[in-house]
Design a protein around this motif. Structure first.
Motif, PDB file in Angstrom:
ATOM      1  N   ALA A 125      12.924  21.802 132.153  1.00 28.80           N
ATOM      2  CA  ALA A 125      12.908  21.869 130.695  1.00 28.80           C
ATOM      3  C   ALA A 125      14.315  21.931 130.114  1.00 28.80           C
ATOM      4  O   ALA A 125      14.518  21.635 128.947  1.00 28.80           O
ATOM      5  CB  ALA A 125      12.109  23.091 130.255  1.00 28.80           C
ATOM      6  N   LEU A 126      15.298  22.303 130.932  1.00 32.29           N
ATOM      7  CA  LEU A 126      16.662  22.427 130.415  1.00 32.29           C
ATOM      8  C   LEU A 126      17.371  21.078 130.338  1.00 32.29           C
ATOM      9  O   LEU A 126      18.449  20.979 129.780  1.00 32.29           O
ATOM     10  CB  LEU A 126      17.478  23.384 131.291  1.00 32.29           C
ATOM     11  CG  LEU A 126      16.922  24.807 131.410  1.00 32.29           C
ATOM     12  CD1 LEU A 126      17.815  25.658 132.294  1.00 32.29           C
ATOM     13  CD2 LEU A 126      16.811  25.444 130.030  1.00 32.29           C
ATOM     14  N   ARG A 127      16.756  20.044 130.928  1.00 31.83           N
ATOM     15  CA  ARG A 127      17.420  18.735 130.893  1.00 31.83           C
ATOM     16  C   ARG A 127      17.420  18.170 129.487  1.00 31.83           C
ATOM     17  O   ARG A 127      16.511  18.405 128.700  1.00 31.83           O
ATOM     18  CB  ARG A 127      16.709  17.770 131.831  1.00 31.83           C
ATOM     19  CG  ARG A 127      16.989  18.061 133.295  1.00 31.83           C
ATOM     20  CD  ARG A 127      16.596  16.903 134.150  1.00 31.83           C
ATOM     21  NE  ARG A 127      15.258  16.444 133.794  1.00 31.83           N
ATOM     22  CZ  ARG A 127      14.509  15.683 134.589  1.00 31.83           C
ATOM     23  NH1 ARG A 127      14.991  15.295 135.757  1.00 31.83           N
ATOM     24  NH2 ARG A 127      13.321  15.295 134.230  1.00 31.83           N
ATOM     25  N   LYS A 128      18.430  17.369 129.211  1.00 32.74           N
ATOM     26  CA  LYS A 128      18.545  16.782 127.873  1.00 32.74           C
ATOM     27  C   LYS A 128      17.530  15.645 127.746  1.00 32.74           C
ATOM     28  O   LYS A 128      17.313  14.894 128.677  1.00 32.74           O
ATOM     29  CB  LYS A 128      19.953  16.225 127.706  1.00 32.74           C
ATOM     30  CG  LYS A 128      20.317  15.949 126.272  1.00 32.74           C
ATOM     31  CD  LYS A 128      21.801  15.635 126.164  1.00 32.74           C
ATOM     32  CE  LYS A 128      22.130  14.909 124.880  1.00 32.74           C
ATOM     33  NZ  LYS A 128      21.661  15.565 123.673  1.00 32.74           N
ATOM     34  N   SER A 129      16.919  15.586 126.569  1.00 27.97           N
ATOM     35  CA  SER A 129      15.947  14.512 126.367  1.00 27.97           C
ATOM     36  C   SER A 129      16.681  13.235 125.963  1.00 27.97           C
ATOM     37  O   SER A 129      17.828  13.272 125.544  1.00 27.97           O
ATOM     38  CB  SER A 129      14.948  14.895 125.280  1.00 27.97           C
ATOM     39  OG  SER A 129      15.508  14.615 124.023  1.00 27.97           O
ATOM     40  N   VAL A 148      10.479  24.402 137.006  1.00 24.19           N
ATOM     41  CA  VAL A 148      10.452  25.128 135.734  1.00 24.19           C
ATOM     42  C   VAL A 148      11.712  24.811 134.919  1.00 24.19           C
ATOM     43  O   VAL A 148      11.661  24.622 133.712  1.00 24.19           O
ATOM     44  CB  VAL A 148      10.324  26.647 135.987  1.00 24.19           C
ATOM     45  CG1 VAL A 148      10.538  27.429 134.706  1.00 24.19           C
ATOM     46  CG2 VAL A 148       8.959  26.967 136.579  1.00 24.19           C
ATOM     47  N   LEU A 149      12.846  24.714 135.630  1.00 21.52           N
ATOM     48  CA  LEU A 149      14.117  24.507 134.925  1.00 21.52           C
ATOM     49  C   LEU A 149      14.296  23.068 134.432  1.00 21.52           C
ATOM     50  O   LEU A 149      15.270  22.772 133.756  1.00 21.52           O
ATOM     51  CB  LEU A 149      15.290  24.914 135.814  1.00 21.52           C
ATOM     52  CG  LEU A 149      15.358  26.414 136.134  1.00 21.52           C
ATOM     53  CD1 LEU A 149      16.593  26.723 136.945  1.00 21.52           C
ATOM     54  CD2 LEU A 149      15.346  27.245 134.859  1.00 21.52           C
ATOM     55  N   ASP A 155       9.089  11.903 124.384  1.00 22.61           N
ATOM     56  CA  ASP A 155       8.393  13.169 124.533  1.00 22.61           C
ATOM     57  C   ASP A 155       7.731  13.161 125.910  1.00 22.61           C
ATOM     58  O   ASP A 155       6.661  12.586 126.078  1.00 22.61           O
ATOM     59  CB  ASP A 155       7.357  13.300 123.408  1.00 22.61           C
ATOM     60  CG  ASP A 155       6.538  14.574 123.532  1.00 22.61           C
ATOM     61  OD1 ASP A 155       6.869  15.407 124.399  1.00 22.61           O
ATOM     62  OD2 ASP A 155       5.571  14.731 122.768  1.00 22.61           O
ATOM     63  N   ALA A 156       8.422  13.770 126.860  1.00 20.46           N
ATOM     64  CA  ALA A 156       7.945  13.845 128.248  1.00 20.46           C
ATOM     65  C   ALA A 156       7.537  12.462 128.755  1.00 20.46           C
ATOM     66  O   ALA A 156       8.398  11.676 129.116  1.00 20.46           O
ATOM     67  CB  ALA A 156       6.837  14.857 128.386  1.00 20.46           C
ATOM     68  N   ALA A 198      23.019  20.811 123.105  1.00 21.10           N
ATOM     69  CA  ALA A 198      23.428  20.226 124.386  1.00 21.10           C
ATOM     70  C   ALA A 198      22.237  19.587 125.076  1.00 21.10           C
ATOM     71  O   ALA A 198      21.131  20.019 124.897  1.00 21.10           O
ATOM     72  CB  ALA A 198      24.016  21.317 125.275  1.00 21.10           C
TER      73      ALA A 198
END
Lengths: 191, 641
Positions: free
Chosen positions: A33-37, A30-31, A69-70, A191
Motif C-alpha cells: 500500500a505504500l507504493r506510489k500509484s 501489507v506494505l 485504482d489497483a 510521495a
C-alpha cells in the motif's frame, strides 16, 4: 551444549524459519500500500481560456486524467479540482502576465475536503471544518475572538502559466496539477 | 433424547465442560443490572450471524460495493438483515458504554479483576474501530468520505501516522484497496481480535466470579485475599453461607433474555421500519460535507479547539489519555477509602458522561444552526434517493453504481448549468425556485422550448423584459420591434385575435422541440399545430428573417426548424455563431462551448457534459412511475450518517 538445549534451539529455529516464510511476504504484501500509484498527476494541463475567466471571481476547473485504482484504470476521471483566480489586470507595468492568474488546489490542506467558494463573502470556505481562505489562498479568521482557522496552512498554490495557442492565438491557462500531504503546516508533495 | 445425550457425554465429557456454566451460582442472587454483559454478548453473536449472511452477497470494490449492497436491499430479507446489522452496531456501542459505567460504579475492577477491567476497556475502542471499518463498506458517499477524513486524521499523527494511513486506505487515495482493506479488518482481523479478547474476558469472569462490591458485601481491604480465596470467592464470602443460592441458569438467564429481547426488539423494529441507510454511491465530484458518526461527534467537536500541528492532541492524545486513565483507575481507587472511592467513581462517571454529552450536543447544535450544512445534507439525501431510484430502474452496468448519477441529467444538469451558464442565464420557475444567475444578462431558460416559454418571446410586454431579451443587445433588436409592431395601432378585438394566433404559433414551435414531458401531457394535437405553422410562414411572416423547414433563409435570425430540439440545443450551445443561430456579430456574448470538433478536450464542455446539459434543459430524464406512498421526509441531522 547439552542435547536437550540443542533440541530446543533447533525446534525454535525451525519454527522461526517456517514463520518467516509466511511472515516476510506477509509483511511486504501489507506494505504494498505504500507504493506510489500511477495516477496521471504532475502533468501540465490546459484548463481554461484566459478570456473566459471573470476578474476577481474564482472559477473551479476539473483536472481530468487517467486514474489508476489497483486493478482498474479510469481513463477520464476528475482527479481533482483547481480554483483559478484572475486578478484585476491593473498590476504594475512590466509585471509578468502569469501573475494575473493564480491556481489553487481545491483540496483543503486541512483534511482533504473540497474547498468551495463562498459567493456571499467572495472567499473560499471548506465546509467540513469551516476553514476560510481569502482569494489569495491565505487563511482568514472569520471574526475576532471566534473559532480559530482549522487549516494548518494556506491553500496549495499550483504552478500556473499563460500560453498562447499557435493555431487559434487564444491565451490559455496551463496548470501543473499536484497533490500535497494534508494536515501539515508545510506544503509537502505527496510521495 | 436423554440416552443420546448420555452417549454423547460418555464420548465427549460435554457435561463437565459445560459444568461451570450450568452450575454457576450468583451469591447475591440474580439481578437485572447484570444483564448488560449477556446482552452485549448476544448482540455480538447477532452481529456475527447477520454479518456472515451479508457476506453471501457483498462484494468489496469501488465498482461493486454499492451495487452489491443495493442488490442486498432488493430482497426483504436482505433489507432486514442489513438493517439489524446496522442498528445492532449502534446498540452494541451504547451498551458497551453502559456496561463500563456499571462496572465502574460497582467497583468491579478491584484485584484480582484488573485484567477483566483492562480487556473490557480495550474491547471498547476495538468495537468503535469495528464499526467505522464497516461504515464505508457500502461504498456510499457518507461512509467513503468519512474514511477519507479519518485516514487524514491518522495521517496527520506525527511519525507513524502516514504509514498507517497508507496501509488503512490501501494506497494514496480511496479506491478498491480501501474497501478490501477495510473488509479485511471488518470481517477478518477485528473479529479475531475481539473474539480472542472476549474469550479471555469471559474466562476471567468465570475464574473470579462476581466482585465483592457487586455482591454488596463490606468493602474490605483486598490485600488479605489469599490465592485459594480468589479461585472460589463465593465460598470465601460471608454471603455464600446464606441460603438459598440461586443458580445462574435459569434465574439470571431469564432476566438476561428479557433485556435482550427488549433491546433486540427495538433494533429489529427500527431495522424493519427504516432499514439501514444507503446513500448515493461515493463520487468525489459530488458536493458533500462529511460528518462523523454520533459516537465520534465529541472528538469532532474537540478538534475545533486544537488546530494546526496540535490537532493530534484532540484526535490521538486526549482519547489515549482518557483510555489510559480508565485503565489505571483501579490503582488510583486502591489508595482511596471506600467512601472517597464511591464519590470519586460517581464523579468520574458524571464528568465523563457530561463532557462527552456536552461536546456531542455542541457539535449537533452547531450543525443545527448551520444553514449551509443543512442545505448540503438535504442535497445529499436527495442525491441518495435519486441514486436508489435509478438503481431500482434496472440492473447496473459493469462500471458500477458511480455511473448512475454521473449519467443522470437531473443530477448533473444543475451542476453543469451552475458552473457554465449561471453567470448570465437564470433557470427559475414561476415561483422563483431554481438557479439564479449571478449577474442576469440573458434569458431565463426554465421551460425553454415549451409553448409557455415561446409565447413570452411573442409577447410585446415580456420579450423585452429581463426574463427574456431585456438585458441583451436584442432588447433593441428586430425581433422585439417586430413583435411590438404586431400590436401597433390595432383594435382591442384584433389584439385578442392576434394573441390567439400567437398562441397557435407558440404551440406549433414547441412541437419542434419534441419535449418528452409535453408529449406525455398530450400537447401535440394536430389541428392547432398545422394552423400555427401556416401563420408562421404565412401571415405573420416570421420566415422573412427566420428559416422554418423549407421556408426562409438562414443567416439573419436563428433557425426555427427543430427549435429547442435536442439537436438544435446541442448546436446552439456548441457554437452559437454557427449560421443556423447567431452568425457573425449578431451573437451577444454567448461563448461557444463545444466548437472544436477536432480537439474535444479544448472545449469548455465535453460531448458527454453537453448531452447531459441539453437533456436537463429539456427535462429529458427518467422519472419513476408515481407511487402511492410518498417518501417520508428525513431530518437531515438526526438521520445520522
Amino acid at each position: 551444549m547439552r542435547r536437550r538445549t540443542l533440541l530446543k534451539w533447533v525446534s525454535g529455529c525451525l519454527g522461526a524459519l517456517c514463520a518467516s516464510v509466511v511472515g516476510i511476504p506477509g509483511v511486504s504484501f501489507v506494505l504494498q500500500a505504500l507504493r506510489k500509484s500511477g495516477s496521471d498527476v504532475d502533468r501540465v494541463r490546459r484548463v481554461a481560456r484566459l478570456k473566459d475567466l471573470p476578474i476577481g471571481k474564482p472559477v473551479a476547473v476539473p483536472i481530468v486524467g487517467a486514474r489508476e485504482d489497483a486493478w482498474t484504470v479510469h481513463p477520464d476521471e476528475v482527479l481533482g479540482r483547481v480554483w483559478l483566480v484572475k486578478r484585476p489586470s491593473d498590476a504594475k507595468d512590466g509585471a509578468e502576465p502569469t501573475a494575473q492568474v493564480a491556481a489553487f488546489s481545491a483540496t483543503c490542506p486541512h483534511l482533504g475536503c473540497a474547498v468551495q467558494h463562498d459567493a456571499k463573502e467572495n472567499r473560499f470556505l471548506c465546509p467540513c471544518h469551516r476553514a476560510i481562505f481569502g482569494l489569495d489562498g491565505e487563511r482568514v479568521v472569520a471574526k475576532k475572538g471566534s473559532q480559530k482557522n482549522p487549516s494548518p496552512r494556506a491553500m496549495d498554490l499550483l504552478d500556473c502559466r499563460l500560453v498562447t495557442d499557435k493555431t487559434t492565438q487564444e491565451v490559455w491557462v496551463e496548470v501543473t496539477f499536484q497533490k500535497f500531504e494534508q494536515g501539515l503546516t508545510k506544503k509537502v508533495l505527496k510521495a | 433424547m436423554q440416552s443420546f445425550l448420555n452417549w454423547l457425554d460418555a464420548r465427549t465429557d460435554y457435561r463437565q465442560l459445560l459444568a461451570p456454566i450450568r452450575n454457576r451460582v450468583l451469591p447475591a442472587g440474580p439481578r437485572w443490572a447484570y444483564s448488560t454483559a449477556s446482552c452485549l454478548l448476544w448482540l455480538f453473536i447477532i452481529q456475527l450471524v447477520t454479518g456472515l449472511l451479508l457476506m453471501l452477497s457483498y462484494s468489496p470494490s469501488t465498482t461493486t460495493a454499492w451495487a452489491s449492497v443495493h442488490f442486498i436491499e432488493q430482497s426483504a430479507a436482505g433489507h432486514f438483515l442489513r438493517g439489524v446489522h446496522h442498528f445492532a452496531s449502534h446498540a452494541l456501542i451504547i451498551l458497551c458504554g453502559v456496561h463500563v459505567v456499571r462496572v465502574l460504579l460497582a467497583r468491579a475492577f478491584q484485584a484480582p479483576r484488573e485484567l477483566l477491567w483492562v480487556t473490557g476497556l480495550l474491547l471498547f475502542p476495538l468495537m468503535l474501530l469495528w464499526a467505522i471499518s464497516g461504515n464505508p463498506l457500502s461504498g456510499g458517499l457518507k461512509g467513503v468520505s468519512q474514511i477519507e477524513v479519518e485516514g487524514h486524521i491518522i495521517g496527520s499523527t506525527p511519525w507513524v501516522g502516514p504509514i498507517i494511513q497508507r496501509i488503512l486506505i490501501g494506497g494514496e487515495e480511496v479506491g478498491h484497496l480501501t474497501l478490501t482493506h477495510l473488509y479485511f479488518l471488518h470481517v477478518g482481523l477485528l473479529p479475531l481480535l475481539v473474539i480472542g479478547l472476549l474469550l479471555f474476558h469471559i474466562g476471567q469472569v468465570y475464574r473470579h466470579g462476581l466482585s465483592v462490591a457487586e455482591l454488596g458485601g463490606p468493602h474490605d481491604d483486598v490485600s488479605h485475599w489469599s490465592a485459594p480465596n480468589l479461585t472460589n470467592l463465593a465460598a470465601a464470602h460471608p454471603l455464600a453461607m446464606m441460603p438459598p443460592r440461586l443458580k445462574y441458569f435459569p434465574h439470571q438467564t431469564v432476566r438476561n433474555m428479557t433485556v435482550l429481547t427488549v433491546v433486540f426488539g427495538i433494533v429489529a423494529a427500527i431495522a424493519w421500519q427504516h432499514g439501514a441507510p444507503l446513500d448515493a454511491p461515493a463520487d468525489p465530484t459530488l458536493p458533500h460535507t462529511p460528518r462523523p458518526e454520533w459516537y465520534f461527534r465529541s472528538l469532532f467537536e474537540l478538534r475545533r479547539y486544537f488546530t494546526g500541528d496540535w490537532e493530534f492532541v484532540a484526535t490521538i492524545i486526549i482519547p489515549a489519555a482518557v483510555l489510559g486513565f480508565f485503565v489505571l483507575f483501579p490503582m488510583l481507587d486502591r489508595k482511596c477509602s471506600p467512601r472517597v472511592s464511591a464519590v470519586l467513581r460517581v464523579l468520574v462517571v458524571l464528568c465523563g458522561v457530561g463532557t462527552w454529552g456536552g461536546l456531542t450536543g455542541m457539535s449537533y447544535l452547531r450543525d443545527w444552526k448551520d444553514a449551509e450544512y443543512i442545505a448540503s445534507s438535504v442535497e445529499v439525501d436527495a442525491l441518495s434517493a435519486r441514486a436508489r431510484e435509478l438503481a431500482d430502474r434496472s440492473l447496473l452496468p459493469p462500471e458500477g453504481a458511480i455511473t448512475l448519477l454521473r449519467d443522470d441529467p437531473k443530477t448533473q444538469g444543475p451542476l453543469l448549468f451552475a458552473r457554465h451558464c449561471a453567470s448570465c442565464h437564470s433557470h427559475v420557475d414561476a415561483s422563483g425556485r431554481g438557479l439564479v444567475a449571478s449577474e442576469p444578462s440573458a434569458p431565463n431558460l426554465h421551460g425553454f422550448g415549451t409553448a409557455e416559454w415561446i409565447s413570452g418571446t411573442l409577447d410585446p410586454q415580456r420579450i423585452a423584459s429581463a426574463h427574456y431579451f431585456g438585458k441583451t443587445k436584442f432588447a433593441e433588436g428586430d425581433m422585439v420591434s417586430k413583435v411590438k409592431e404586431l400590436f401597433d395601432g390595432i383594435e382591442e378585438v384584433e389584439a385578442v385575435k392576434m394573441r390567439d394566433d400567437l398562441k397557435l404559433v407558440a404551440q406549433a414551435l414547441s412541437t419542434e422541440a419534441a419535449l418528452p414531458r409535453a408529449a406525455a401531457a398530450g400537447h401535440d394535437a394536430q389541428a392547432p399545430i398545422v394552423a400555427g405553422r401556416e401563420l408562421l410562414s404565412g401571415r405573420l411572416s416570421c420566415t422573412d428573417c427566420h428559416r422554418f423547414h423549407d421556408k426562409g433563409e438562414l443567416g439573419s435570425a436563428p433557425d426555427l426548424t427543430g427549435y429547442g430540439s435536442r439537436e438544435w440545443l446541442l448546436g446552439m450551445i456548441g457554437n452559437p455563431q454557427h449560421e443556423r443561430f447567431y452568425s457573425g456579430d449578431r451573437n451577444d456574448r454567448m461563448p461557444a462551448f463545444a466548437e472544436d470538433t477536432e480537439h474535444p478536450e479544448r472545449n469548455l464542455l465535453s460531448r458527454r457534459e453537453l448531452n447531459l446539459l441539453v437533456d436537463w434543459l429539456r427535462s429529458d430524464w427518467y422519472e419513476p412511475p408515481m407511487t402511492s406512498v410518498p417518501a417520508k421526509p428525513r431530518n437531515p441531522i438526526l438521520a445520522g450518517n
